[in-house]
Design a protein around this motif. Structure first.
Motif, short mmCIF file in Angstrom:
data_model
loop_
_atom_site.label_atom_id
_atom_site.label_comp_id
_atom_site.label_asym_id
_atom_site.label_seq_id
_atom_site.Cartn_x
_atom_site.Cartn_y
_atom_site.Cartn_z
N ALA A 108 14.83 0.31 -72.12
CA ALA A 108 15.25 0.15 -73.51
C ALA A 108 16.67 -0.44 -73.56
O ALA A 108 16.95 -1.36 -74.34
CB ALA A 108 15.20 1.50 -74.22
N ARG A 111 16.82 -4.15 -72.64
CA ARG A 111 16.36 -4.99 -73.75
C ARG A 111 17.40 -5.02 -74.87
O ARG A 111 17.82 -6.08 -75.33
CB ARG A 111 15.03 -4.42 -74.27
CG ARG A 111 14.45 -5.13 -75.45
CD ARG A 111 13.47 -4.24 -76.17
NE ARG A 111 14.13 -3.02 -76.65
CZ ARG A 111 13.52 -1.89 -76.94
NH1 ARG A 111 12.22 -1.76 -76.75
NH2 ARG A 111 14.19 -0.84 -77.40
N ASP A 112 17.86 -3.84 -75.27
CA ASP A 112 18.72 -3.76 -76.45
C ASP A 112 20.10 -4.36 -76.21
O ASP A 112 20.75 -4.82 -77.15
CB ASP A 112 18.88 -2.29 -76.90
CG ASP A 112 17.56 -1.71 -77.36
OD1 ASP A 112 16.64 -2.50 -77.67
OD2 ASP A 112 17.44 -0.47 -77.41
N TRP A 113 20.55 -4.35 -74.97
CA TRP A 113 21.89 -4.88 -74.68
C TRP A 113 21.82 -6.33 -74.19
O TRP A 113 22.80 -6.88 -73.73
CB TRP A 113 22.61 -3.99 -73.66
CG TRP A 113 22.88 -2.60 -74.17
CD1 TRP A 113 22.88 -2.20 -75.47
CD2 TRP A 113 23.20 -1.44 -73.39
NE1 TRP A 113 23.16 -0.85 -75.56
CE2 TRP A 113 23.37 -0.36 -74.30
CE3 TRP A 113 23.35 -1.18 -72.04
CZ2 TRP A 113 23.68 0.94 -73.89
CZ3 TRP A 113 23.67 0.11 -71.62
CH2 TRP A 113 23.82 1.15 -72.54
N ASN A 114 20.61 -6.87 -74.22
CA ASN A 114 20.45 -8.29 -73.89
C ASN A 114 20.99 -8.61 -72.49
O ASN A 114 21.76 -9.55 -72.30
CB ASN A 114 21.18 -9.12 -74.95
CG ASN A 114 20.59 -10.51 -75.05
OD1 ASN A 114 19.44 -10.73 -74.66
ND2 ASN A 114 21.38 -11.44 -75.55
N THR A 199 27.43 -1.50 -77.19
CA THR A 199 26.33 -0.58 -76.85
C THR A 199 25.56 -0.14 -78.09
O THR A 199 24.73 0.77 -78.04
CB THR A 199 26.86 0.66 -76.09
OG1 THR A 199 27.91 1.24 -76.87
CG2 THR A 199 27.36 0.30 -74.72
N GLY A 200 25.85 -0.79 -79.22
CA GLY A 200 25.07 -0.57 -80.44
C GLY A 200 25.01 0.89 -80.85
O GLY A 200 26.01 1.60 -80.85
N GLU A 201 23.80 1.34 -81.13
CA GLU A 201 23.59 2.70 -81.65
C GLU A 201 23.50 3.74 -80.53
O GLU A 201 23.24 4.90 -80.79
CB GLU A 201 22.26 2.76 -82.42
CG GLU A 201 22.14 1.80 -83.59
CD GLU A 201 23.04 2.21 -84.73
OE1 GLU A 201 22.76 3.27 -85.32
OE2 GLU A 201 24.02 1.50 -85.02
N TYR A 202 23.65 3.31 -79.32
CA TYR A 202 23.40 4.24 -78.20
C TYR A 202 24.40 5.39 -78.17
O TYR A 202 25.60 5.18 -78.33
CB TYR A 202 23.44 3.50 -76.86
CG TYR A 202 22.11 2.88 -76.52
CD1 TYR A 202 21.34 3.40 -75.49
CD2 TYR A 202 21.61 1.81 -77.25
CE1 TYR A 202 20.10 2.86 -75.19
CE2 TYR A 202 20.37 1.25 -76.96
CZ TYR A 202 19.62 1.78 -75.93
OH TYR A 202 18.39 1.26 -75.64
#
Ligand code: FAD
Length: 546
Positions: A108, A111-114, A199-202
């Motif tokens: 995950a 993917r999410d961190w490209n 790191t977005g919402e992590y």
């Protein structure tokens, strides 16, 4: 997670991830080194595995089903130290918690961190191979570049097996003949790492404290003197190597297994297990000491010889199907071990009635580390020496409690000590009385780990059941009430030899071969390879300077 449904990441994006599992260090870390090169952002990640950490109230000592508290604490300390090391370079450790599965959590984040490039140290354990395959399959589907250098061991086990014609070398000498010199450590000097990316919402966790993990009252257990982490590993290694005479004259079977305040060996095994210390760097530093001394001992007994044992077991374990089982394991003797839960539990909990054996098992539970020959004593006692109980049961206890618990080395040594593989001189049995006594006649080691025996006179400390009742009363330790009565070693070991002889004979009839030879011819030709000390006289290596 299904790679096909994942949002696509741009291949070659300037973000790299270094995924820490073992290899918890900055020095000689080819995965970290590769991740930082050419990347604008580097995400250093460790995923906390709930299956490793979840408290198990049914376990026989505090901790999870897989690890006792001493090793969990060692891991947490190692993670804190790694985080500090990364912060010194302008980065930090990104600690994620898997909901139930490590690959899912990691994929995950990829993917999410490209992420465009994923770097992690290769691992040869079956569990790790299955885990890593899921991640690399996912990464391949997303076009993520993957780099998995071999840096946990001196050599690449797969390469050694290939050089040996597709089979692992089954003796130490044949392993040495193929191995040659290990690659040099990667000691690139750098003062900073690329910044971590968004790191977005992590939820990024701080390294938890042991007390926060819910293992109950651990105040009594929490006394292992060994602190985890790269900083401690390097300090410990340098301190060990300072005494050049000790390093150059090191002979493994001659060390004192009862030395606990200043152990007779380096106690670097937990640091090597978690990769807080690079085995190549350690090897390289020992070679430097050798270059500065006139003469030095050689493998298998020397200090480099010990690192080579480590690589030997890694190689054999990687190339042997069902290495961790008796059944289905072609290099393992098939032995009809007996079931006896009561005796097994007494062994596990340090209640056999033999103070030498019990002190070692208590040191295991409390410290998670014991000297190699102490491990020999208790492993021999459980299996072919006295109790004739399956080595897999002892292996499980060690696997959970050791702070240096290592799949390849632990299984390899249990196979060895139970005379199931590698070593076949089953008539050589460690005495649970005289072996310890020759190193520590006063019984200081026993007194330390078994306080109820602390006032037993030295004449009886190894055999308290032989003390007259008046002596037991004076020592406030009545055998049968305050301390258990043991099985009869003479009778038990005689019976074990008989059973081993029968098992070997039926293995021969059944055509079970070891290393392509019949069991019998291997038995005759086998030697202890410098690991064993069951019949050594009291010769000793120089004591370590304090
Ligand atoms: P040192 O003598 O200072 O040796 C340096 C390093 O060499 C060690 O740290 C270790 O990485 C390696 N090494 C030393 N002896 C061996 C050996 N016999 N086989 C392979 N590598 C070796 N060791 C583990 O690291 N993990 C285990 O799970 C483990 N289980 C064992 C189970 C049994 C039944 C026995 C008899 C031994 C086991 N050993 C295991 C091997 C050995 O006892 C430990 O590696 C050693 O005692 C660690 O102490 P040290 O670091 O001071 O060793």
């Amino acid at each position: 997670m299904d790679a096909a449904t994942a949002v696509t990441a741009t291949a070659g994006a300037a973000a790299a991830m270094v995924w820490f599992r073992k290899g918890l260090r900055v020095h000689d870390n080819p995965a970290l080194d590769a991740a930082r090169r050419g990347a604008a952002r580097v995400y250093p990640v460790f995923v906390l595995d709930p299956r490793y950490l979840r408290p198990d109230p049914a376990a026989h000592s505090p901790g999870s089903a897989r690890a006792g508290v001493a090793r969990v604490r060692f891991l947490l300390e190692s993670l804190s130290d790694l985080d500090a090391g990364l912060r010194r370079l302008g980065s930090r450790l990104l600690l994620l918690r898997a909901r139930d599965d490590v690959p899912d959590a990691l994929c995950a984040a990829l993917r999410d961190w490209n992420i465009g490039k994923l770097c992690f140290e290769a691992d040869t354990e079956p569990y790790a191979l299955a885990r890593d395959k899921r991640v690399t399959d996912f990464a391949a589907a997303l076009g993520i570049e993957v780099f998995t250098p071999v840096s946990h061991t001196l050599f690449d086990p797969a390469e050694i097996i290939e050089k040996n014609g597709g089979r692992p070398p089954l003796t130490y000498q044949s392993f040495l003949a193929i191995a040659g010199e290990p690659p040099k450590p990667v000691m690139a000097e750098y003062s900073e790492l690329p910044l971590i990316g968004d790191t977005g919402e992590y939820e990024l966790l701080p390294v938890p404290k042991l007390e926060e993990l819910g293992y109950g009252d651990i105040s009594q257990e929490n006394i292992s003197p060994f602190r985890g982490g790269e900083t401690e590993a390097l300090k410990r290694m340098r301190e060990s190597l300072q005494d050049k005479e000790w390093v150059s004259m090191f002979e493994k079977p001659k060390g004192d297994p009862s030395a606990f305040l200043k152990p007779a060996t380096t106690v670097l095994s937990p640091y090597l297990k978690f990769g807080c210390l690079s085995s190549r760097y350690f090897y390289h530093c020992i070679q430097e000491v050798y270059r500065s001394t006139k003469k030095h001992t050689k493998p298998p007994v020397s200090l480099t010889g010990q690192l080579l044992w480590r690589d030997f077991f890694y190689t054999v374990s990687f190339g042997t199907l069902s290495f961790d089982h008796m059944k289905g394991n072609k290099i393992c003797k098939q032995i009809p071990w007996r079931q006896n839960e009561e005796l097994f539990v007494a062994w596990r909990d340090g209640r056999t009635g033999y103070p030498w054996i019990d002190a070692i098992m208590i040191q295991l539970r409390k410290w998670g580390w014991m000297h190699h020959l102490a491990r020999h004593s208790v492993a021999c006692f459980l299996t072919r020496g006295d109790l004739f109980i399956h080595w897999e049961k002892g292996r499980d206890v060690f696997e959970r409690l050791l702070i240096d618990s290592d799949w390849a080395i632990n299984n390899g040594n249990w196979l060895w000590l139970s005379c199931s593989s590698f070593f076949y001189q089953y008539h050589r049995i460690y005495s649970p009385i005289s072996f310890g006594k020759k190193y520590d006649p006063n019984g200081d080691y026993i007194r330390h780990f078994i306080p109820v025996l602390k006032d037993m006179p030295k004449e009886y400390i190894y055999e308290p059941w032989t003390a007259p009742l008046s002596v037991q009363e004076k020592a406030r330790c009545i055998v049968g009430r305050d301390y258990p009565k043991p099985v009869d070693h003479e009778a038990a070991s005689k019976e074990c030899r008989k059973r081993m002889g029968e098992a070997y004979a039926s293995n021969r009839l059944g055509g079970n071969t070891v290393n392509g030879k019949t069991s019998e011819s291997s038995r005759r030709k086998s030697s202890d390879g410098g690991q064993d000390a069951s019949d050594l006289s009291k010769s000793k290596q120089p004591k370590r300077r304090s």
